[in-house]
Design a protein around this motif. Structure first.
Motif, PDB file in Angstrom:
ATOM      1  N   HIS A   1      -8.185   6.422  -1.604  1.00  0.00           N
ATOM      2  CA  HIS A   1      -7.604   5.777  -2.774  1.00  0.00           C
ATOM      3  C   HIS A   1      -7.606   6.634  -4.035  1.00  0.00           C
ATOM      4  CE1 HIS A   1     -11.659   4.960  -4.229  1.00  0.00           C
ATOM      5  NE2 HIS A   1     -11.920   4.456  -3.034  1.00  0.00           N
TER       6      HIS A   1
ATOM      7  N   MET B   1      -5.530  -1.540  -0.385  1.00  0.00           N
ATOM      8  CA  MET B   1      -5.968  -1.063   0.941  1.00  0.00           C
ATOM      9  C   MET B   1      -6.903  -2.072   1.590  1.00  0.00           C
ATOM     10  SD  MET B   1      -6.633   2.958   0.041  1.00  0.00           S
ATOM     11  CE  MET B   1      -7.578   3.228   1.520  1.00  0.00           C
TER      12      MET B   1
ATOM     13  N   VAL C   1       0.842  -1.200   0.000  1.00  0.00           N
ATOM     14  CA  VAL C   1       0.000   0.000   0.000  1.00  0.00           C
ATOM     15  C   VAL C   1       0.875   1.247   0.000  1.00  0.00           C
ATOM     16  CG1 VAL C   1      -1.675   1.347   1.343  1.00  0.00           C
ATOM     17  CG2 VAL C   1      -1.984  -1.118   1.096  1.00  0.00           C
TER      18      VAL C   1
END
Length: 136
Positions: free
Chosen positions: A37, A47, A24
């Motif tokens: 995001h 995520m 991530v």
């Protein structure tokens, strides 16, 4: 009371969690997205892979430690640890953007649910047995 079997699986699962976390972070650096995001579905997927791990694993490890501290059989503990580890490795590969029917996602979900259910049941049984013991 030491819990070396739980410690083993906690350490192995930490490697999985760190892998997901680093993935991530690298995607955030590459995309320049700091929060949420940014409509990048690959980042959203990464995520959720990390988030799902964080949502599911701690309780399973707590239950494993409780059961181990209460004297559970090492075979029971290793069986649950192996299933949890395999489930948590499989799940991110099955967590796709396109749909919920990927078999590795099912392995992850079912494996984690079974481990949590079994360990919760054993912990409850151990507690009931301990409460029923007469005081010395």
């Amino acid at each position: 009371m030491p819990v070396p079997i739980t410690g083993l699986y906690a350490a192995l699962l930490a490697v999985v969690m760190l892998t997901l976390m680093v993935r991530v972070a690298r995607m955030r650096v590459r995309t320049g997205v700091s929060i949420l995001h940014g409509d990048n579905m690959n980042l959203a997927r990464a995520m959720r892979q990390h988030g799902n791990f964080i949502e599911a694993v701690p309780l399973a490890l707590i239950l494993m430690a409780v059961v181990e501290a209460n004297g559970a059989n090492s075979i029971l503990l290793h069986a649950n640890g192996i299933v949890l580890l395999v489930a948590r490795i499989a799940h991110p590969f099955g967590l796709t953007i396109k749909g919920v029917e990927h078999p590795l996602r099912a392995v992850g979900v079912v494996g984690t649910l079974l481990v949590t259910l079994v360990l919760a049941g054993v912990a409850l049984w151990q507690a009931v047995m301990a409460i029923q013991q007469p005081a010395p």
